[in-house]
Design an enzyme around this catalytic site. Structure first.
Site, PDB file in Angstrom:
ATOM      1  N   ASN A  11     -62.318   6.307  37.376  1.00 50.75           N
ATOM      2  CA  ASN A  11     -62.299   7.366  38.392  1.00 50.75           C
ATOM      3  C   ASN A  11     -60.923   7.327  39.054  1.00 50.75           C
ATOM      4  O   ASN A  11     -60.657   6.442  39.859  1.00 50.75           O
ATOM      5  CB  ASN A  11     -63.423   7.100  39.410  1.00 50.75           C
ATOM      6  CG  ASN A  11     -63.367   8.053  40.587  1.00 50.75           C
ATOM      7  OD1 ASN A  11     -62.662   9.074  40.553  1.00 50.75           O
ATOM      8  ND2 ASN A  11     -64.107   7.739  41.644  1.00 50.75           N
ATOM      9  N   GLU A 169     -72.863   1.686  43.325  1.00 51.40           N
ATOM     10  CA  GLU A 169     -71.595   1.400  43.981  1.00 51.40           C
ATOM     11  C   GLU A 169     -71.838   1.071  45.452  1.00 51.40           C
ATOM     12  O   GLU A 169     -71.948   1.982  46.285  1.00 51.40           O
ATOM     13  CB  GLU A 169     -70.674   2.614  43.890  1.00 51.40           C
ATOM     14  CG  GLU A 169     -70.361   3.047  42.477  1.00 51.40           C
ATOM     15  CD  GLU A 169     -69.009   3.731  42.393  1.00 51.40           C
ATOM     16  OE1 GLU A 169     -68.157   3.237  41.670  1.00 51.40           O
ATOM     17  OE2 GLU A 169     -68.804   4.737  43.088  1.00 51.40           O
TER      18      GLU A 169
HETATM   19  C1  PEP Z   1     -64.937   4.038  42.783  1.00 52.35           C
HETATM   20  O1  PEP Z   1     -64.317   4.735  43.532  1.00 52.35           O
HETATM   21  O2  PEP Z   1     -65.854   4.542  42.103  1.00 52.35           O
HETATM   22  C2  PEP Z   1     -64.600   2.619  42.713  1.00 52.35           C
HETATM   23  C3  PEP Z   1     -65.468   1.803  42.182  1.00 52.35           C
HETATM   24  O3  PEP Z   1     -63.386   2.236  43.248  1.00 52.35           O
HETATM   25  P1  PEP Z   1     -62.719   0.756  43.186  1.00 52.35           P
HETATM   26  O4  PEP Z   1     -62.881   0.242  41.786  1.00 52.35           O
HETATM   27  O5  PEP Z   1     -61.298   0.973  43.555  1.00 52.35           O
HETATM   28  O6  PEP Z   1     -63.461  -0.092  44.166  1.00 52.35           O
END
Ligand code: PEP
Length: 256
Positions: A11, A169
């Site tokens: 992403n 997440e």
């Molecule tokens: C995300 O935005 O989906 C994400 C997991 O970001 P990061 O890996 O930077 O924590």
């Protein structure tokens, strides 16, 4: 037991001009080669989608969007419709990312409309769910994840459900460098799979990929990806550089 193909999705959020995105994807494709062991998806910003799609031709890497509107067309200034994504050969779309939920006030109901629309338009939704730090500390992690998952998947049929991807997440782990422990992540992933069993069937639940997202990087990926219910990663920061993204893909290949 069904073995699920691991999925690593990058992403890129609001990063990279079109030219920068094409350069990154060219380095990524060169670094990972034409492998089929793990599904790899890149989700650049809208302005780079078409150019990145062209850069992916001949590779096994797939193209995803970071968001979309549920309607097929109309007076929605600034929005992008599912057929527009299909027309440039996008196959995946991230929906309900916590940044969309918090900064753009996206509700579970609106996210659900997008999930149904993505499925109708043959786009594979990556539905993001996860609790804030206050919710974790208040003991409501599983309740929050349950509500977001159930509301996000309302009206999805058994047949459609197997093709959905869920990304767990924890909001407190996104972009913070604080990764969930393997036990914390596995607990929630197993809980989501149990929910999917109740909502659909055991057979469907066993097919759905559940990704972990939140400061996943090469140094912590192997341990997370070794967990029974962690089927890949949704990667923000570490997907912005070809070497670390390729290392994550390799970690998923090693864990398959
Ligand atoms: C995300 O935005 O989906 C994400 C997991 O970001 P990061 O890996 O930077 O924590």
């Amino acid at each position: 037991m069904i073995s699920r193909k691991k999925l690593i999705a990058g992403n890129w959020k609001m990063n990279k001009t079109s030219a920068d995105a094409v350069a990154l994807v060219s380095d990524l494709v060169a670094a990972i080669g034409k492998q089929n062991d793990v599904e790899v998806v890149v989700c650049p910003p809208f302005t780079a989608l078409e150019a990145v799609g062209k850069g992916l031709e001949g590779s096994t890497v797939k193209l995803g969007a970071q968001n979309m509107h549920p309607d097929a067309s109309g007076a929605f200034t600034g929005e992008i419709a599912p057929p527009m994504l299909r027309a440039i050969f996008a196959t995946h779309v991230i929906l309900g990312h916590s940044e969309r939920r918090s900064y753009f006030a996206e509700s579970d109901e609106f996210i659900n409309q997008k999930v149904l629309s993505a499925l109708k338009n043959q786009l594979r939704p990556i539905l993001c769910v996860g609790e804030t730090l206050a919710e974790r500390e208040g003991g409501s992690t599983l309740k929050v994840v349950q509500t977001q998952t159930e509301r996000g998947l309302e009206g999805v049929s058994k047949e459609q459900a197997a093709g959905i991807v869920i990304a767990y997440e924890p909001v407190w782990a996104i972009g913070t460098g604080k990764v969930a422990t393997t036990e914390q992540a596995q607990e929630v992933h197993a809980f989501i799979r149990g929910l999917l069993t109740k909502l659909f069937t055991e057979a469907v639940a066993q097919k759905v990929r559940i990704l972990y997202g939140g400061s996943m990087k090469p140094a912590n990926a192997a341990e997370l990806l070794a967990q029974k219910d962690i089927d890949g990663g949704l990667i923000g920061g570490a997907s912005l550089e070809a070497r670390s993204f390729a290392d994550l893909v390799n970690a998923a290949i090693a864990a398959k």
